[in-house]
Design an enzyme around this catalytic site. Sequence first.
Site, PDB file in Angstrom:
ATOM      1  N   ASP B 527       1.031  -1.372   0.165  1.00 42.86           N
ATOM      2  CA  ASP B 527      -0.371  -0.052  -0.451  1.00 42.86           C
ATOM      3  C   ASP B 527       0.922   1.097  -0.190  1.00 42.86           C
ATOM      4  O   ASP B 527       2.192   0.898   0.273  1.00 42.86           O
ATOM      5  CB  ASP B 527      -1.095  -0.297   1.196  1.00 42.86           C
ATOM      6  CG  ASP B 527      -2.050   0.650   1.226  1.00 42.86           C
ATOM      7  OD1 ASP B 527      -2.374   1.645   0.589  1.00 42.86           O
ATOM      8  OD2 ASP B 527      -2.650   0.808   2.183  1.00 42.86           O
ATOM      9  N   ASP B 602      -9.052   3.910  -1.815  1.00 46.08           N
ATOM     10  CA  ASP B 602     -10.145   4.240  -0.559  1.00 46.08           C
ATOM     11  C   ASP B 602     -10.953   5.237  -0.870  1.00 46.08           C
ATOM     12  O   ASP B 602     -11.132   6.569  -1.095  1.00 46.08           O
ATOM     13  CB  ASP B 602      -8.963   5.400   0.356  1.00 46.08           C
ATOM     14  CG  ASP B 602      -7.783   4.112   0.780  1.00 46.08           C
ATOM     15  OD1 ASP B 602      -7.333   2.947   0.633  1.00 46.08           O
ATOM     16  OD2 ASP B 602      -6.890   5.100   1.214  1.00 46.08           O
ATOM     17  N   HIS B 660     -13.130  -4.877   2.383  1.00 43.91           N
ATOM     18  CA  HIS B 660     -12.071  -4.004   2.702  1.00 43.91           C
ATOM     19  C   HIS B 660     -13.624  -2.736   4.015  1.00 43.91           C
ATOM     20  O   HIS B 660     -13.945  -2.256   3.628  1.00 43.91           O
ATOM     21  CB  HIS B 660     -10.936  -3.415   2.252  1.00 43.91           C
ATOM     22  CG  HIS B 660     -10.152  -2.854   3.122  1.00 43.91           C
ATOM     23  ND1 HIS B 660      -9.837  -3.088   4.410  1.00 43.91           N
ATOM     24  CD2 HIS B 660      -9.188  -2.156   2.533  1.00 43.91           C
ATOM     25  CE1 HIS B 660      -8.726  -2.815   4.645  1.00 43.91           C
ATOM     26  NE2 HIS B 660      -8.678  -1.409   3.341  1.00 43.91           N
TER      27      HIS B 660
END
Lengths: 536, 928
Positions: B527, B602, B660
Amino acid sequence: MSCALLLLLTSLALAMGTGTAVEIQRPRGVPQSKRQFYEENKPFTCLDGSSTIPFDRVNDDYCDCKDGSDEPGTAACPNGSFHCTNAGFRPAFIPSSRINDGICDCCDTTDEYNSGATCQNTCREMGRKERESLQIMAEITKEGFLLKQQLIHEAKRGQEDKRGKLTELKGSKKGLEGKVEALRTVKETAEDPEKEAKERHLKSWEEQKELIRMEKDKTRMAEAFLELDDDADGYVSVAELQSHLELDPDSDGSLTETETQGLLGGEGKVDTSTFETVWSGIKDKYLSEGLLDPPAPVETPQEEESRDFVSDHDSDHYPEDYAGEEEDVEDDDEEDDDHDEEEEEKVPPTVQTPEKREDDELSMPPYDTETQSLIDAAQKARDDFDEAERALREVDDQMKNLEKEIGFDFGPSAEFAYLYSQCYELSTSEYIYRLCPFNRVSQKPKFGGSETNLGLWGQWAGPEENLYSVMKYDHGQGCWQGPNRSTTVKLTCGKETVVTSTSEPSRCEYLMEFTTPAVCQEPASLDEVLHGHTEL
Amino acid sequence: MAAFIVRMGPLLVLWLAVFLSGTWAVDRGNFKTCDQSAFCKRQRALKPGQSPYRALLETLELTNTKLTLQLINDNNKVRLLLELYRLQGNMTRVKINELKPLKPRFEVPDVLINDPPTEPLSLLSQDENGVVLSLGADSQWLIVSAKPFRLDIMEGREVLLSLNSRGLLAFEHLRIRKDTQVDPEGAEKKEETDAANELAEGETAKEDGMWEETFKSHTDNKPNGPSSISLDFSLPGVEHVYGIPEHADSLKLKTTDGGDPYRLFNLDVFQYELFNPMALYGAIPVMLSHSAQRTMGIFWLNAAETWVDISSNTAGKTVFGQMLDYVQGSSETPQTDVRWISESGIIDVFIMLGPTPTDVFSQYASLTGTQAFPPLSALAYHQCRWNYNDQEDVAAVDKGFDEHDIPYDFIWLDIEHTDGKRYFTWDPHKFPQPKDMLQGLMDKRRKMVTIVDPHIKVDSSYKIHNEIRSKGFYVKNKDGGDYEGWCWPGNSGYPDFTNPEMRAWWASMFAYDQYEGSMENMYTWNDMNEPSVFNGPEVTMHKDALHGNWENRDLHNLYGLYVQMATAEGLIERSGGVERPFVLTRAFFAGSQRYGAVWTGDNTAEWEHLKISIPMCLSLGLVGVSFCGADVGGFFKSPSTELLVRWYQTGAYQPFFRAHAHLDTPRREPWLFGPENTALIREAVRQRYALLPYWYQLFYHAHHSGQPVMRPLWVEYPQDTATFSMDDQFLLGRDLLVHPVTEEGGRGVTAYLPGKGEVWFDVHTFQKHNGAQNLYIPVTISSIPVFQRGGSIIPRKARVRRSSSCMEHDPYTLFVALSPKRFAQGELYIDDGHTFNFDKQKQFIHRRLSFANKALSSRNLAPGSQFITPSWIEKIVILGASKPSKATLKTPDGKENLLEFEFDASMSVLTLRKPGVNAGVDWTVVLQ
């Protein structure tokens, strides 16, 4: 292609007591209770009746029945289930998808008959362990239940005590109320003459003060005259007065001749008697020559200083408002407030005017004895009244607390009453958790830092059939971009009252496990417990 | 996870205060517009017109492999060198660099898988106006016009594509800074003259930001001065262009007139907004153009900050206007013009001439390689959350899946599992026995992914940091010291992944004895590899930071690719080269497909974010990255139950299927929303597992030939203009059409079933529908509209178990969907599911399944391969069939067996009971 498909399970059932072995055959994965539906060499009808198939299609690793009943021993049907006998332990059903998936699910290993997985039969061991733990649990339950009876008994007595106390308090409240009213009358009666006498005293003092002030003024005037009359010729002249810049009427920094003459009432010079009128015009501004080096005005720099301090203080603390551990924010704010107050106190008071000081110097003479005795009498009446009122308030508070406590839902038999006003702690590697039942839950870092409120008493929150197994505390400290913290407390039966674990399964939602005898159920007999779970 | 918030040290708070000042939306002010990016502003100020560039035909040289030619800028007399290549597979490469740059300009390494093989060019004619070259057999020509310089690629009499046709070629040559601190005014004047020669007039050097540029509080020192490049492309006949991910935008790219260009610059964008051209985490500078006649691609091989302008001569017209043009026959040809602008490097562009979508995919794959073939289990369901708190939590979630009978293969650990955000370590309190935990998962035939980010905590007691520092492997700042920035651990260093020695060392850190507590069922997630630098300009690295001799400016968009490359190599090495790696990355570049999976970063738990997951992954698929997914449920915020269910249903049919959630959101494991919703999610996940054989086969093809797994409809129906802008439905391979329900409270969807004369079968009801129609489908909360193309055969495994590994040896069910002509074709691919043996030792089964003349047969497609599978054919379901009198199975041993069957006359579904034949052998079923 996978395996031979009509393996019949041979299970040995020991006829109790006799020790003779009886062989019962049933297809793999079929529980004893359904054996009669699987009759060898007869067509098999799906248990939902949807179709009938030749018996050799039972457990042939192809799903023919919609309900999955033709494949109790293979993974062919998506909705099938497999029965493990688990001799020595508890029988179980597992989803068909767990047959031959390489993972041992049945303790008797029967689910992995063709996957290559090597499974150990652990049923006997598990059965032993389970019996042990059941036994322990049963003992705990038994003792816990006894303790619970005691708790119920105590709670009942406590409750009665409290009700008695409440009645008692109600009685004494009535008495106190009467007393307060009576004393109020006494107080008011005593206060009237006191007030009059005090006013009288004050008035005469004011008059006296005025006289003194005039006297002083005269003295100051005489002094000033002498001071001003530099050449001591009995006159104050323009020239003599002109040095007093503070008297400048237009405050432009220079006292001209004309201005000075104006101050002297148009005269060039004045004698003592004329000076009286001049004095009344200038006395407020006039500074005695002894003080003439004018003191720098004290207020300004100090004001700046204190302002500076405050702004420094702001920027110092600014980041903390955003501190990562948002739990701290609230506390920080509180601290900040405290600081502010302190700072305010520290700031020096603004400079007082000379007159004020003078006034302070003149203190009032003591009261005369008559007045004083009136005052004393009134004061006593007041004190008596206050005391009575305080006593009444105390009784009120006590009653309120009692009523609140009596009003709490402490369970069907008030068995949870003993938890009231107690606190229980659990220390983990990072925090100390504190549960104060019916009040609040909190968390405090072990190594410094302030306490965080994890929730205030909300309500009983167990499932309908077991409402008193879960407590919910909510409206705790807020979370960043999240809800207020809350805690769920799960109660299990135990001899002792302890917090056994805490966790934060979801951010800001805490879970606490708590044992107490108060939730212990009446135990079934131990034999029953053990028996009900074992199929031999 | 990712995105910065909370739980940072107090030193970060000021930064956070600024950062968090906004509400739930991207803080646009943190990121540059074209106007705020000096080179973009300079370049964009240049308007179309007469190009100052002229080809010096006397310098032309033609060798076997290439043509070279000098170009001169008549304004400043700076010369450029043009190289032209005809590449094998119908591609043309155009390279333009300075003839004599002051110092070398950056050329992107490690992205092309080889030096692309060339084909000879031949000179057809030449005069003083230009030259005409032949581009091989297909009557394709390349015309080089001398003044102004321009390139046209023609096929017959038709112009396919022109370069510099609008005169926007602009090449800022490297120069010595003429100003000094002593005399800034004079210097400015000189600069002005110089600048005016090349670009917009009347701006001072300072405004131009040629030698220094400040954004917010960050100053970018530019010791090399201006170095940007730009080139325009015209695409006659084209109205649809796609690609250039990553943007949160529609599949069809929009024109950028009046707004910002699409930006390609890898950035960690907090709470990104939808439908705009802002840069996101990854950048793939590849654009596809498509018309009913032809599909082409432009691959702009440049790793610096890049902006892409798109304009169209038809975009402004209303449908009515277009109709009018059509009726009156007076229309000008539709045309799309594209302009690429990059901050540094050279012009190196690959023109992929198609002509079909499949050709373009193959062409691009021949340049940058294909999708890594993932372990089969990586195509199954992944359960992630920031964070699973400790070993007990992991065990409890694992148990939860079994208790609720929901399959899953991977559980993920985000940054909190580490010891103080020191990657390659474990929090000693929360994860004291990682091997016990991993063994527990292995016993269930499940796996784990742990996060390893590229920022390294500066901490002298941290082994990884000490080694990187002592080996000099960190990126350097402009003054030569180790570059440091803020990220999760606080002050962090950034390893220089562009250095092959660094990458080799990094890879060695994944060895089982180096990464303590790791085991073979533990994989990796990279990430924050844009890289994310919390206190850096635009939350990334300073452009004047140094990677060896090169500035971050030159190669910024490559950093993330290298991180994933080194990590994947580490996972391969730790197994001795046997096992296929699985690495997820957030940042990427052209070529990243070779190293694993990407996700869309995100996102947010909102319906619009669910919808955008389709075009975002479609765009990535078009440019090579097939293994794409979006966080199921949405990362930020908490989804409504309905949204969560719909997201599972959509994600189950997208390549990378992972749930997630952000640290601050309530838990959302599938069983937390009541039994009904648990059942809905279970069903969606089970559909995924049943379809794994097809997914695996699609990935085998993606790996083999570069064909995308998840495809826009126009890829398979290139002449059907109705499909060109569609991005609310998609194809998986050729044969499954998915139109997920992405509307809140949706009662129905209108799916477009393409293909005149074709039929589609609802995979749940087997209902047959005609192609070339808009079909309204009423839906309930359990509906996932999916259709199988008539003419296809899809293998499934109907026995869904708790993980894909548990299903390895299970039998197959074949779904044969007949075309109106009673024909169908499909494949079956099987291998061990996790090693490279399929490649190195040809250990696989690849079979052609075909139904024709009332016979279904399985034939070997790969005679050189060998693999033994215990799997067999359990059931054959033939959709659109008629009732046979008998069905006979013939096996190679000469045996013939009669098969039982069932026939559902209402739906024309024929089900053959238990052929039982091994999946790896030849067989035929004949219906009579």
